[in-house]
Design a protein around this motif. Structure first.
Motif, PDB file in Angstrom:
ATOM      1  N   LEU A 272     -18.364 -12.872 -35.888  1.00 31.32           N
ATOM      2  CA  LEU A 272     -19.357 -11.794 -35.838  1.00 31.32           C
ATOM      3  C   LEU A 272     -20.344 -11.898 -36.989  1.00 31.32           C
ATOM      4  CD1 LEU A 272     -20.340  -9.087 -34.640  1.00 31.32           C
ATOM      5  CD2 LEU A 272     -18.670  -7.935 -36.086  1.00 31.32           C
ATOM      6  N   VAL A 273     -19.795 -12.173 -38.189  1.00 33.10           N
ATOM      7  CA  VAL A 273     -20.655 -12.328 -39.358  1.00 33.10           C
ATOM      8  C   VAL A 273     -21.637 -13.479 -39.125  1.00 33.10           C
ATOM      9  CG1 VAL A 273     -20.706 -13.013 -41.797  1.00 33.10           C
ATOM     10  CG2 VAL A 273     -19.055 -11.298 -41.004  1.00 33.10           C
ATOM     11  N   LEU A 274     -21.134 -14.588 -38.595  1.00 35.16           N
ATOM     12  CA  LEU A 274     -21.992 -15.744 -38.335  1.00 35.16           C
ATOM     13  C   LEU A 274     -23.085 -15.386 -37.309  1.00 35.16           C
ATOM     14  CD1 LEU A 274     -22.429 -18.733 -38.929  1.00 35.16           C
ATOM     15  CD2 LEU A 274     -20.904 -19.272 -37.031  1.00 35.16           C
ATOM     16  N   THR A 275     -22.680 -14.704 -36.247  1.00 37.94           N
ATOM     17  CA  THR A 275     -23.645 -14.283 -35.226  1.00 37.94           C
ATOM     18  C   THR A 275     -24.740 -13.411 -35.839  1.00 37.94           C
ATOM     19  OG1 THR A 275     -21.992 -14.358 -33.466  1.00 37.94           O
ATOM     20  CG2 THR A 275     -23.897 -12.959 -33.083  1.00 37.94           C
ATOM     21  N   LEU A 276     -24.323 -12.454 -36.673  1.00 40.12           N
ATOM     22  CA  LEU A 276     -25.298 -11.549 -37.293  1.00 40.12           C
ATOM     23  C   LEU A 276     -26.199 -12.292 -38.276  1.00 40.12           C
ATOM     24  CD1 LEU A 276     -23.192  -8.303 -37.859  1.00 40.12           C
ATOM     25  CD2 LEU A 276     -25.140  -8.592 -36.313  1.00 40.12           C
ATOM     26  N   GLU A 277     -25.585 -13.198 -39.065  1.00 42.02           N
ATOM     27  CA  GLU A 277     -26.386 -13.965 -40.031  1.00 42.02           C
ATOM     28  C   GLU A 277     -27.485 -14.747 -39.312  1.00 42.02           C
ATOM     29  OE1 GLU A 277     -23.110 -14.847 -43.582  1.00 42.02           O
ATOM     30  OE2 GLU A 277     -23.476 -16.351 -42.012  1.00 42.02           O
ATOM     31  N   ILE A 278     -27.090 -15.455 -38.265  1.00 41.39           N
ATOM     32  CA  ILE A 278     -28.071 -16.261 -37.530  1.00 41.39           C
ATOM     33  C   ILE A 278     -29.145 -15.360 -36.926  1.00 41.39           C
ATOM     34  CG2 ILE A 278     -28.398 -17.755 -35.508  1.00 41.39           C
ATOM     35  CD1 ILE A 278     -25.702 -18.995 -36.123  1.00 41.39           C
ATOM     36  N   SER A 279     -28.723 -14.238 -36.343  1.00 34.34           N
ATOM     37  CA  SER A 279     -29.693 -13.344 -35.698  1.00 34.34           C
ATOM     38  C   SER A 279     -30.687 -12.772 -36.715  1.00 34.34           C
ATOM     39  CB  SER A 279     -28.973 -12.192 -35.001  1.00 34.34           C
ATOM     40  OG  SER A 279     -28.005 -12.682 -34.124  1.00 34.34           O
ATOM     41  N   ILE A 280     -30.157 -12.283 -37.829  1.00 34.06           N
ATOM     42  CA  ILE A 280     -31.027 -11.616 -38.811  1.00 34.06           C
ATOM     43  C   ILE A 280     -31.990 -12.619 -39.443  1.00 34.06           C
ATOM     44  CG2 ILE A 280     -31.061 -10.423 -41.044  1.00 34.06           C
ATOM     45  CD1 ILE A 280     -28.344  -9.133 -40.150  1.00 34.06           C
ATOM     46  N   ILE A 281     -31.436 -13.768 -39.891  1.00 34.21           N
ATOM     47  CA  ILE A 281     -32.298 -14.770 -40.539  1.00 34.21           C
ATOM     48  C   ILE A 281     -33.342 -15.286 -39.548  1.00 34.21           C
ATOM     49  CG2 ILE A 281     -32.345 -17.033 -41.671  1.00 34.21           C
ATOM     50  CD1 ILE A 281     -29.429 -16.401 -42.598  1.00 34.21           C
ATOM     51  N   SER A 282     -32.897 -15.535 -38.312  1.00 32.73           N
ATOM     52  CA  SER A 282     -33.843 -16.039 -37.306  1.00 32.73           C
ATOM     53  C   SER A 282     -34.944 -15.029 -37.032  1.00 32.73           C
ATOM     54  CB  SER A 282     -33.114 -16.353 -36.001  1.00 32.73           C
ATOM     55  OG  SER A 282     -32.166 -17.362 -36.214  1.00 32.73           O
ATOM     56  N   LEU A 283     -34.575 -13.757 -36.953  1.00 32.17           N
ATOM     57  CA  LEU A 283     -35.589 -12.742 -36.667  1.00 32.17           C
ATOM     58  C   LEU A 283     -36.595 -12.639 -37.811  1.00 32.17           C
ATOM     59  CD1 LEU A 283     -36.040 -10.703 -34.243  1.00 32.17           C
ATOM     60  CD2 LEU A 283     -35.678  -8.985 -36.009  1.00 32.17           C
ATOM     61  N   ALA A 284     -36.093 -12.821 -39.050  1.00 34.96           N
ATOM     62  CA  ALA A 284     -37.005 -12.780 -40.196  1.00 34.96           C
ATOM     63  C   ALA A 284     -38.027 -13.917 -40.090  1.00 34.96           C
ATOM     64  CB  ALA A 284     -36.220 -12.890 -41.503  1.00 34.96           C
TER      65      ALA A 284
END
Lengths: 235, 255
Positions: free
Chosen positions: A24-36
Motif C-alpha cells: 500500500l505504501v508503495l502504491t501511494l508513493e508511486i501515485s503521489i510522486i507521479s501526480l506531482a
C-alpha cells in the motif's frame, strides 16, 4: 457467505497485513510522486497548448494524442522493456537519503507521470480557459507580464476549478498502478498475485485487495470535498 | 471639419495621449476607421456613442489590450504599439477600470490593491499595505479591506477596482463603462470617486452612458459612431447644442 468464509477473510487479512501495508505504501508513493510530476508536465504542456506559438501547440497535441490513444499497459511494457533495450540503459536504482527507489519503481514513476501528465495537460488547458478573460486583461493592464499574470492570477483560479478533476485523476492514477504488476513491481495487485500463487485463495485475496483500493479511493474522495469546501474563498 | 481647430490648439508638448489615424478591425468588420485625438495632461475626456460605435475598442487600443491595424498611439510621446517599447512598463502608467470590475476573486480587497505594486517590486509589502489602506480610505472602503470580491456589492467592487488601478500610481486612467453593470442606486458612489480623481488632476478617458457625469466632470466630450469621432466639444456645446444629425439623434434617445 458461510461462517467459515468470513473467518477465512479475517484470518487471511491479519496474516498478510504487513505485506499489504508495504504494498500500500508503495502504491501511494508511486501515485503521489507521479501526480506531482504529472502536474508539472500538465502545467507546461497545458500552457503550450493554449500558447500562440505553433510548434509548442503541435508538440503538446502530439504528446496528448499518443498517450491518450494507446493503452497504459502497452505504454508500461514499451517503456520498461522496450526503451532500455534500444537505448542501452537500465532504469536506475536511486538512493534518496535512506529511501531506496528500485529500478522498477523509477520506471513505474516515469510511466505513470508521463501518462497522467497527458490527462493533466487537458485539465490545465480546460481550467485556464474556464477563467474569465477579464482576469488576464485586468492583470496585464496593471503592468504584469503574461507569465506573472499566469502565475499570480490565472493558474490559482484555474486550479480551483480543476481541483475535483485533479483528485479524480489521482484516483485514476492510483488504480492504474495495478497495471504496474505486469513488470513485477510489488504494489497492491502484484502482492496479491504472489500470495494467491502460494495459497490459491484467489477469491478471498482479490476481495481483500479490492477493499484496500476501495478504502483509499473513498478517503481521497472525502479529502477532496473537504479541500473544495475550504478553498471557496469568502462564499 | 471642426476637430481641426482642436488639433491646432492642442499641438503642444503637454499631450498625454496622441492618437493618429487609428484603424482597427476584427476580421472583416471595421470597428475603428480613422480616429484622431489629442488629450492633454489633466484633461477628462468622455466618450459617448451608441453600442457598436467602437468606443470601448478605442479605449482598449490606448493600453494595447487590442492590437491595431493602422495608425499610432503615443503615450507621453512613446508609441505604445511599437514592439520595441516595454509594454508592461507603459501599461503600469495607465490604470484601467472595467465594466465587469474583473477583481481577482481569490484575493481580498486589500490584496487586490497590493498585488501589482508588490509583484512588480515597485513597493515592499509593508509600503504596499500602507498604500492599500490609504487607497481604500480614499474610495470609502476601509472597512472592507479583508472582504473577498464575492462579499462586496457591485458599487463596492468597482471602487476596489479603482483603488487597484490607482495602486500603480498611474498618470492616466481609462474607464470602460464603469457604471454600466451596476444597479442604479450604486452608480452615484462610483461616479463620486471618479469625480474626486478628476478634481485631483488625473488624466482620464471615460467611456460612459452617464450624461450627467459627462456634463459635470468632462472637459471634452467625443461622440463616436460607426468607427469615427463624429463630433467633439465641451460638454455644453456637444450635449446642449449638438450640430451633427447623428449626435442629435443619439442624444434624443439617451437624454
Amino acid at each position: 457467505m458461510s461462517n467459515i468464509m468470513e473467518w477465512k477473510v479475517i484470518a487471511l487479512f491479519v496474516q498478510h497485513f504487513s505485506t499489504f501495508m508495504n504494498a500500500l505504501v508503495l502504491t501511494l508513493e508511486i501515485s503521489i510522486i507521479s501526480l506531482a510530476f504529472a502536474t508539472i508536465l500538465g502545467v507546461v504542456f497545458g500552457l503550450f497548448k493554449i500558447s500562440k506559438i505553433k510548434p509548442l501547440v503541435i508538440l503538446s497535441n502530439f504528446y496528448t494524442s499518443i498517450i491518450r490513444g494507446t493503452p497504459l499497459l502497452v505504454q508500461i511494457m514499451f517503456i520498461y522493456f522496450g526503451v532500455p533495450m534500444v537505448f542501452g540503459f537500465k532504469w536506475p536504482m536511486l538512493m534518496i537519503g535512506t529511501w531506496k527507489v528500485t529500478s522498477m519503481m523509477t520506471s513505474g514513476i516515469v510511466i505513470m507521470s508521463i501518462n497522467a501528465g497527458a490527462y493533466m495537460t487537458e485539465l490545465v488547458r480546460g481550467g485556464v480557459e474556464a477563467v474569465d478573460k477579464g482576469q488576464m486583461e485586468a492583470a496585464r493592464s496593471s503592468g504584469l507580464s503574461y507569465g506573472q499574470a499566469m502565475i499570480k492570477i490565472i493558474l490559482p483560479q484555474a486550479f480551483r476549478v480543476m481541483l475535483p478533476s485533479i483528485i479524480n485523476q489521482f484516483i485514476c492514477t492510483l488504480k492504474d498502478t495495478s497495471l504496474l504488476s505486469i513488470i513485477g513491481l510489488r504494489e497492491l495487485t502484484q502482492n496479491t498475485k504472489i500470495i494467491v500463487a502460494n495459497n490459491m485463495e484467489s477469491f478471498t485475496m482479490y476481495f481483500i485487495v479490492g477493499v484496500y483500493y476501495w478504502l483509499i479511493v473513498n478517503v481521497l474522495t472525502m479529502i477532496a470535498s473537504w479541500i473544495e469546501r475550504r478553498t471557496s474563498y469568502g462564499k | 471639419m471642426e476637430n481641426k481647430s482642436v488639433q491646432e490648439e492642442t499641438a503642444m508638448p503637454s499631450h498625454k495621449i496622441v492618437v493618429r489615424s487609428l484603424k482597427k478591425s476584427f476580421h472583416k468588420l471595421k470597428v475603428l476607421q480613422d480616429i484622431n485625438v489629442e488629450i492633454k495632461e489633466g484633461e477628462v475626456v468622455v466618450v459617448i456613442g451608441p453600442s457598436g460605435s467602437g468606443k470601448s475598442t478605442f479605449l482598449r487600443c490606448i493600453n494595447r489590450l487590442e492590437n491595431i491595424n493602422g495608425g499610432e498611439i503615443y503615450i507621453d510621446g512613446k508609441n505604445i504599439h511599437d514592439r520595441k517599447n516595454d509594454i508592461n512598463q507603459m501599461r503600469a502608467n495607465i490604470g484601467m477600470v472595467f465594466q465587469h470590475f474583473n477583481l481577482y476573486p481569490h484575493k481580498t480587497a486589500k490584496e487586490n490593491v497590493m498585488l501589482a505594486p508588490v509583484t512588480l517590486k515597485r513597493l515592499t509589502k509593508e509600503q504596499a499595505s500602507k498604500q492599500a489602506d490609504e487607497l481604500l480610505v480614499k474610495v470609502g472602503l476601509s472597512d472592507k479591506a479583508d472582504a473577498y470580491p464575492s462579499q462586496l456589492s457591485g458599487g463596492q467592487k468597482q471602487r476596489v477596482a479603482i483603488a487597484r488601478a490607482l495602486a500603480m500610481n498611474p498618470q492616466i486612467m481609462l474607464f470602460d463603462e464603469p457604471t454600466s453593470a451596476l444597479d442604479p442606486e450604486m452608480v452615484g458612489e462610483v461616479l463620486e470617486v471618479m469625480q474626486d480623481l478628476a478634481k485631483g488632476g488625473m488624466t482620464m478617458v471615460v467611456v460612459t452612458h452617464e450624461m450627467g457625469f459627462a456634463r459635470e466632470v468632462g472637459d471634452r466630450v467625443l461622440f463616436m459612431d460607426g468607427g469615427y469621432i463624429v463630433e467633439e466639444g465641451t460638454p455644453r456645446e456637444l450635449i446642449n447644442h449638438p450640430k451633427e444629425l447623428r449626435t442629435i439623434d443619439f442624444l434624443s434617445k439617451v437624454l
